[in-house]
Write a protein that holds these residues in place. Sequence first.
Motif, mmCIF file in Angstrom:
data_model
loop_
_atom_site.group_PDB
_atom_site.id
_atom_site.type_symbol
_atom_site.label_atom_id
_atom_site.label_comp_id
_atom_site.label_asym_id
_atom_site.label_seq_id
_atom_site.Cartn_x
_atom_site.Cartn_y
_atom_site.Cartn_z
ATOM 1 N N TYR A 170 5.151 9.783 -9.880
ATOM 2 C CA TYR A 170 4.462 9.347 -8.670
ATOM 3 C C TYR A 170 3.683 8.086 -9.037
ATOM 4 O O TYR A 170 2.946 8.072 -10.018
ATOM 5 N N ILE A 171 3.824 7.034 -8.232
ATOM 6 C CA ILE A 171 3.107 5.786 -8.468
ATOM 7 C C ILE A 171 2.356 5.412 -7.195
ATOM 8 O O ILE A 171 2.961 5.247 -6.132
ATOM 9 N N PHE A 172 1.033 5.289 -7.312
ATOM 10 C CA PHE A 172 0.205 4.984 -6.154
ATOM 11 C C PHE A 172 -0.562 3.690 -6.393
ATOM 12 O O PHE A 172 -1.144 3.497 -7.458
ATOM 13 N N PRO A 173 -0.577 2.802 -5.396
ATOM 14 C CA PRO A 173 -1.312 1.545 -5.556
ATOM 15 C C PRO A 173 -2.820 1.780 -5.501
ATOM 16 O O PRO A 173 -3.303 2.659 -4.782
ATOM 17 N N LEU A 174 -3.553 1.004 -6.253
ATOM 18 C CA LEU A 174 -5.011 0.971 -6.171
ATOM 19 C C LEU A 174 -5.379 -0.254 -5.331
ATOM 20 O O LEU A 174 -4.896 -1.346 -5.598
ATOM 21 N N ILE A 175 -6.202 -0.049 -4.319
ATOM 22 C CA ILE A 175 -6.416 -1.092 -3.307
ATOM 23 C C ILE A 175 -7.900 -1.379 -3.158
ATOM 24 O O ILE A 175 -8.720 -0.464 -3.073
ATOM 25 N N LYS A 176 -8.237 -2.653 -3.141
ATOM 26 C CA LYS A 176 -9.604 -3.094 -2.907
ATOM 27 C C LYS A 176 -9.568 -4.263 -1.943
ATOM 28 O O LYS A 176 -8.824 -5.221 -2.156
ATOM 29 N N SER A 177 -10.348 -4.149 -0.864
ATOM 30 C CA SER A 177 -10.401 -5.198 0.169
ATOM 31 C C SER A 177 -9.010 -5.507 0.704
ATOM 32 O O SER A 177 -8.664 -6.664 0.960
ATOM 33 N N GLY B 138 0.787 -1.230 0.000
ATOM 34 C CA GLY B 138 0.000 0.000 0.000
ATOM 35 C C GLY B 138 0.813 1.270 0.000
ATOM 36 O O GLY B 138 0.251 2.367 -0.020
ATOM 37 N N SER B 139 2.152 1.159 0.006
ATOM 38 C CA SER B 139 3.008 2.351 0.031
ATOM 39 C C SER B 139 3.196 2.903 -1.377
ATOM 40 O O SER B 139 3.391 2.141 -2.326
ATOM 41 N N PRO B 140 3.146 4.231 -1.532
ATOM 42 C CA PRO B 140 3.371 4.818 -2.854
ATOM 43 C C PRO B 140 4.852 4.965 -3.157
ATOM 44 O O PRO B 140 5.701 4.831 -2.268
ATOM 45 N N ILE B 141 5.169 5.233 -4.411
ATOM 46 C CA ILE B 141 6.529 5.580 -4.823
ATOM 47 C C ILE B 141 6.494 7.025 -5.300
ATOM 48 O O ILE B 141 5.788 7.356 -6.247
ATOM 49 N N ASP C 128 6.949 19.414 -8.533
ATOM 50 C CA ASP C 128 7.152 20.209 -7.325
ATOM 51 C C ASP C 128 6.427 19.495 -6.191
ATOM 52 O O ASP C 128 5.200 19.571 -6.093
ATOM 53 N N PRO C 129 7.149 18.791 -5.309
ATOM 54 C CA PRO C 129 6.472 17.982 -4.288
ATOM 55 C C PRO C 129 5.697 18.806 -3.274
ATOM 56 O O PRO C 129 4.831 18.287 -2.580
ATOM 57 N N LEU C 130 6.005 20.103 -3.152
ATOM 58 C CA LEU C 130 5.270 20.934 -2.205
ATOM 59 C C LEU C 130 3.902 21.308 -2.752
ATOM 60 O O LEU C 130 2.985 21.633 -2.013
ATOM 61 N N LYS C 131 3.753 21.280 -4.083
ATOM 62 C CA LYS C 131 2.483 21.649 -4.695
ATOM 63 C C LYS C 131 1.650 20.412 -5.017
ATOM 64 O O LYS C 131 0.451 20.387 -4.799
ATOM 65 N N TYR C 132 2.300 19.388 -5.556
ATOM 66 C CA TYR C 132 1.601 18.160 -5.930
ATOM 67 C C TYR C 132 2.121 17.051 -5.029
ATOM 68 O O TYR C 132 2.951 16.246 -5.426
ATOM 69 N N ASP C 133 1.664 17.050 -3.803
ATOM 70 C CA ASP C 133 2.287 16.218 -2.790
ATOM 71 C C ASP C 133 1.608 14.870 -2.655
ATOM 72 O O ASP C 133 0.556 14.602 -3.233
ATOM 73 N N GLU C 134 2.250 14.044 -1.857
ATOM 74 C CA GLU C 134 1.834 12.656 -1.714
ATOM 75 C C GLU C 134 0.435 12.538 -1.128
ATOM 76 O O GLU C 134 -0.368 11.716 -1.578
#
Length: 634
Positions: free
Chosen positions: A250-257, A219-222, A274-280
Amino acid sequence: MTKETAIIEQTIYETVVNQLPFGLWCADFSTNTIKGFKCFCELLNTDMSEIPFDSFENLVRSDFRKITPVNFDRMKSGTLLDVTFPTDKRWLKIKETHRDGDGCRVYGYLVECVYESRDKSNVLLETITHHFNRQSSLLAKIFANIDDISAQSLTSAIIDEVMKNVAADRISILQYDENMTTMSCTHEATCQGVPARFNLFRNIPVNNAKWIIDRVSDGSPIVAPLLNNTEHEKRISLDALSCKTDKSVYIFPLIKSGKTYGLMIVDFIRNYADPLKYDEIWFRCVARLIDHSLSLAQKDADHNKNQGLLEGLIKNSPYGFLHLKFIFDGNGAPEDLLILNSNPRIQKWIGKNNINGKQLSSLIDAEAIHILNICSNIAKIGKRQIVEDFLHLDTDNYCADISMPVDNEFICIVSTDSHFFLLPDVKHNVWSSEMSAIQIYNDTSFHNLQHHIRTHMNSILGFAELICSEADMDTKVKYMNIIKDNAQTLMDPSLINNNEECTEQVQNHLSQKTNDGKPKILVAEDTESNFMLVSYILKNEYELIWARDGVEAIELYKSEHPDLILMDVRMPRLGGLAATENIREVDKSIPIIALTAFAFESDKAKTIDAGCTDFIAKPINAASLRNIVYRYIN
């Protein structure tokens, strides 16, 4: 001071400075240079410990020099220096801490952003509030026109909206197959000139991107704002996902159940992120919203898959089927029923074909008035009824099982055998399977969830406003927890319910109420967090009673005799407008304030026509709510 003492003090000074997790600096306006100490040079990746002002500005990454300038001239004129900027290696923050007496020298620190020490409680609270407000803004734009968006196209609409608000070049949704051996791009938004994954990224082996898949499996993003220097294994995985030309990703997992079933990839190709504007945090919220929309699309697909079976059951059923809807006169009273759907059996009994879309009175004039009265009574009570004298045709008498799945619409299952409807154990009756089909017919999950989405979004906005005006930190945290719960419910459709049972939190909240002479307000609201929002705003001046639907509102009105009613327009079992009409039959004077997610004049007119005294639109503003309540009961 002796030489030995000076040496000892210098040693202590150097030891302390070397243990600091940031670099110190001094800007000298007499020489227009900045001198650094400790890890200052390491952070800037330079060999110079004393740097001319203009040379320092050139250390800022080229694409940010105009966006985020480190301007020493402005600092010289008295402006506080506090800037976050990227170099080619990392993100840094440079901040002024103090000046000497004549202002010729300015002192401060340089720190890599992720290591900056902060007041966690206040900053975190403000940050989370900001992100939820921003997420709500995104939701508002998407769902303002939700009636025009199908469940299947909702995901595309979301990523299109996100693309308008960020400087990303491409956003892609990848989903694994059932065996998690391959993955394909199912939805995508790209800027002009940017190559698409959608047409080429089909059934790619998951193992090709093993490093990334393993990283997101828990579940952790990259989050990689800088891809200049990337280790080999990571680079191979990124290349497998077509990130070869990215500057940031940015890579985020999609999670179901609790299980990862896909990825959301945000590519920055032409410029660094810009991580301060488009942050995790914000992108995490977007990823959960994508989870939600994909789940809705799956439900919609399952619904369509069952539609053929349903239509067959209705068409070939030995019982009659009628789907009716009220037609209102100029005064807002029901005057007829429109046939939305029917089956051949009921058409045969009536003796006419092609009756869908026609008014009931045009087919069976005398019987239509009788059926209209039956449906009007069901609308007032809000409960399913079995009617033994539903329809009289020639010498035959027909009974019906009638339910009201949504306001002003009725499903009628018609039979010549009244005993069928009175069987105590319907599980052993052949009709039980067809009743399941009728439930599928009534399953408007996508459109019904619009209401839940707006409801939880309104609660988020309302409590975010209370946080801004609340000074007590414990209360702020309490409000933030409610926001988190609503956000989680909003993003996880499995948590959405009809609040059939009052939670322990609300029970405790209500148990603390005592009748100490305060004016009494009945709050009819189907979502507990929205009731709590109203309660937190009004609890000091008024006694609050909670009704969770229109039927409860009528019952509590009769037993509690409130001074004012706050009536949510859309609720299960019986809507707020129908409940208002019922109360107005016996009480013309009690103030009834309609609460609705819509602020259009037509919606206000409907509430007034139903008998409401006034109208307030959601999201609820604390000052507006207090003012309108005070106007009517003080």
